[in-house]
Design an enzyme around this catalytic site. Sequence first.
Site, short mmCIF file in Angstrom:
data_model
loop_
_atom_site.label_atom_id
_atom_site.label_comp_id
_atom_site.label_asym_id
_atom_site.label_seq_id
_atom_site.Cartn_x
_atom_site.Cartn_y
_atom_site.Cartn_z
N GLY A 144 0.82 -1.22 0.00
CA GLY A 144 0.00 0.00 0.00
C GLY A 144 0.85 1.26 0.00
O GLY A 144 2.09 1.20 0.01
N ASP A 145 0.17 2.39 -0.08
CA ASP A 145 0.82 3.70 0.04
C ASP A 145 1.86 3.96 -1.03
O ASP A 145 2.93 4.51 -0.75
CB ASP A 145 1.45 3.85 1.44
N LYS A 150 -1.09 5.90 -5.46
CA LYS A 150 -2.11 5.66 -6.50
C LYS A 150 -2.97 6.89 -6.72
O LYS A 150 -3.38 7.17 -7.82
CB LYS A 150 -3.05 4.52 -6.08
N HIS A 202 -6.30 7.82 0.52
CA HIS A 202 -5.85 8.25 -0.81
C HIS A 202 -5.52 9.73 -0.73
O HIS A 202 -6.35 10.53 -0.33
CB HIS A 202 -6.96 8.02 -1.84
N THR A 203 -4.28 10.07 -1.10
CA THR A 203 -3.85 11.46 -1.00
C THR A 203 -3.85 12.11 -2.38
O THR A 203 -3.26 11.60 -3.31
CB THR A 203 -2.43 11.53 -0.39
N ARG A 211 0.36 6.95 11.51
CA ARG A 211 1.50 6.18 12.04
C ARG A 211 2.69 6.34 11.11
O ARG A 211 2.52 6.39 9.89
CB ARG A 211 1.17 4.68 12.10
N PRO A 212 3.93 6.36 11.65
CA PRO A 212 5.09 6.36 10.76
C PRO A 212 5.14 5.04 10.00
O PRO A 212 4.89 3.98 10.58
CB PRO A 212 6.29 6.45 11.71
N ARG A 213 5.40 5.11 8.70
CA ARG A 213 5.52 3.89 7.90
C ARG A 213 6.95 3.38 8.02
O ARG A 213 7.89 4.17 7.96
CB ARG A 213 5.20 4.18 6.44
N ASP A 236 11.63 10.84 -6.92
CA ASP A 236 12.38 12.04 -6.53
C ASP A 236 12.86 12.01 -5.08
O ASP A 236 13.79 12.74 -4.73
CB ASP A 236 11.50 13.28 -6.74
N GLY A 280 7.36 13.63 -8.62
CA GLY A 280 6.86 14.63 -7.68
C GLY A 280 5.37 14.43 -7.48
O GLY A 280 4.74 13.70 -8.24
P1 IMP Z 1 -6.73 -3.57 8.33
O1 IMP Z 1 -6.91 -3.48 6.85
O2 IMP Z 1 -7.13 -2.29 9.04
O3 IMP Z 1 -7.38 -4.78 8.91
O4 IMP Z 1 -5.16 -3.74 8.63
C1 IMP Z 1 -4.44 -4.91 8.27
C2 IMP Z 1 -3.04 -4.54 7.79
O5 IMP Z 1 -3.13 -3.85 6.55
C3 IMP Z 1 -2.28 -3.61 8.73
O6 IMP Z 1 -0.91 -3.93 8.67
C4 IMP Z 1 -2.50 -2.24 8.12
O7 IMP Z 1 -1.48 -1.31 8.45
C5 IMP Z 1 -2.48 -2.59 6.65
N1 IMP Z 1 -3.24 -1.64 5.83
C6 IMP Z 1 -4.57 -1.58 5.68
N2 IMP Z 1 -4.91 -0.61 4.81
C7 IMP Z 1 -3.76 -0.06 4.39
C8 IMP Z 1 -3.45 0.98 3.45
O8 IMP Z 1 -4.32 1.59 2.82
N3 IMP Z 1 -2.13 1.26 3.30
C9 IMP Z 1 -1.15 0.58 3.95
N4 IMP Z 1 -1.39 -0.40 4.82
C10 IMP Z 1 -2.69 -0.71 5.04
#
Ligand code: IMP
Length: 510
Positions: free
Chosen positions: A22-23, A26, A52-53, A369-371, A398, A493
Amino acid sequence: MQPILQMLHDVNIVAILCKQWGDTGKGKFVDLLAAEWADIIARGNGGANAGHTICRNGRQFITHMVPSGILHDADGKINVIGRGVALDPRALCEELEMLSQAGFSYDHLYVSHQAHLVLPQHLLLDRVREGNLGEARIGTTGRGQGPVFSDHVARSGLIVNDLLNPDLLVKKIKANLVDKVRLLSHPDYDPEVIKEVLQHSHLGNGDFYNSKSILDLDAIVEAYLGYGKRIKDLIRDTEQLIQNSVLTKNILLEGAQGILLDVDYGTYPYVTASGSCLDSLARGVGLKSEQVGLTLGMVKAFYITRVGEGPFPTEIGGDASAKWCGQPEMTKERELRCYRGADINSPDPFLQGVAIRIRGDEYGATTRRPRRVGWSDSLMTRYSHWPTTTQVVLTKVDVLSEMDEINICSEYTYEGPPYRYAQHEYRIGTRLRHAVPDSFVLKHCEPQYHRYPGWLQPISGTRDYADLPLNLRRLIQNYAVQAEMNVRMISVGPRPEETIVVPDGYTKAV
Ligand code: IMP
């Protein structure tokens, strides 16, 4: 924009999904294609766990429920929340309010009558279960995904259509609640913790708490009848709408989460509760995956991120990073107070990871949360092609422009106790050239890297592939070869114009 339109000239259904955890950015591409190409933008998986940003005129908009094409509503673009989505009506209403206040319309936003309905008991269960799991927690976003999809397969869930039929809604909420209250009354669950969790703003600031029966049926019913009234006009048979548009309109499918978080193909059990691959996305809007003409997989480069718990072989700073990011009270602000000056070229991997996070603004759009940050991983990227596409967009390229040296993982060495994985036997020193979606194995894998010199100059103003620095083009080519992918676009960017379309034949030597 012209080269992007050329790329899409012979397709009318495009899917954008993420090939990592994720992240991957998109939102920018959905917004971009919504502006120039799509007539309909549809979400088909996940729920309010997604963030979604979208950037517009220097402002950032973060959406959780509505598709990222929503800012083009005034141009007649249709946005759809499909049947595969877990719809939290509270979160949706809040987003509609946010859009109105920012001066954006949502006159062409439709919600599938078949979408799964998130109830307060789902959010509550998600959060208290996580609390009880201790070290074994998943690190969920607390948006109720696990419980709502469990109810779906247990055939006890509610759907959005229930909001349109108040008498039935009351009966169904009641039946669902009885079941959850029974579960939450188990001595495993601490009543004080439940009470505290119910004070959260996502759970009515305590309005749903009932000292006798844990959850207050009347308060929940009242809230949901209110949501029903509020979104009644948005609820449609969106599958029919999409099916009727297949031959006449350009349709863009917006994925949520990523392949490595997919409930079947991801790093189970550290995954979300729904599918993130093309089949789930297509099915979640009422299409067959064969109807999708082009699938673009987002790959963040040349670093990757993960939020929550779970194995992450290339994590920069390893366990120290995971522990730091996993602290419940950790926020961007706290991190900046401690490490604002962290150096992206620091010899200390932990500090280097922090610096990349700060530079890439890698803080959860949903949870803040910090990724966790790691190096690009060819094995994982290759693995993600199996359930989905090899056509890739490299994003956030970038971010590492000032980095002296970039690592790409090309192999793992297994360092754990003897472990049988299907027909394979892993022992200390076993070399893995392919990722396996097994959390135990991945947890014990040491990454082996190829090192590359950085390109050390800004690239956000570059629009042509040939004008990118030589070191960066070499890096892209090497990554493409190692990860066996076809790079179609590169994001340099956050703004829509900061995008490069890669000409065919880019893998030729430069
Ligand atoms: P849940 O989807 O809230 O049940 O979380 C399950 C796992 O998926 C956790 O590790 C969350 O951090 C991760 N997760 C859920 N949605 C996203 C997202 O949109 N981006 C990144 N991680 C996500």
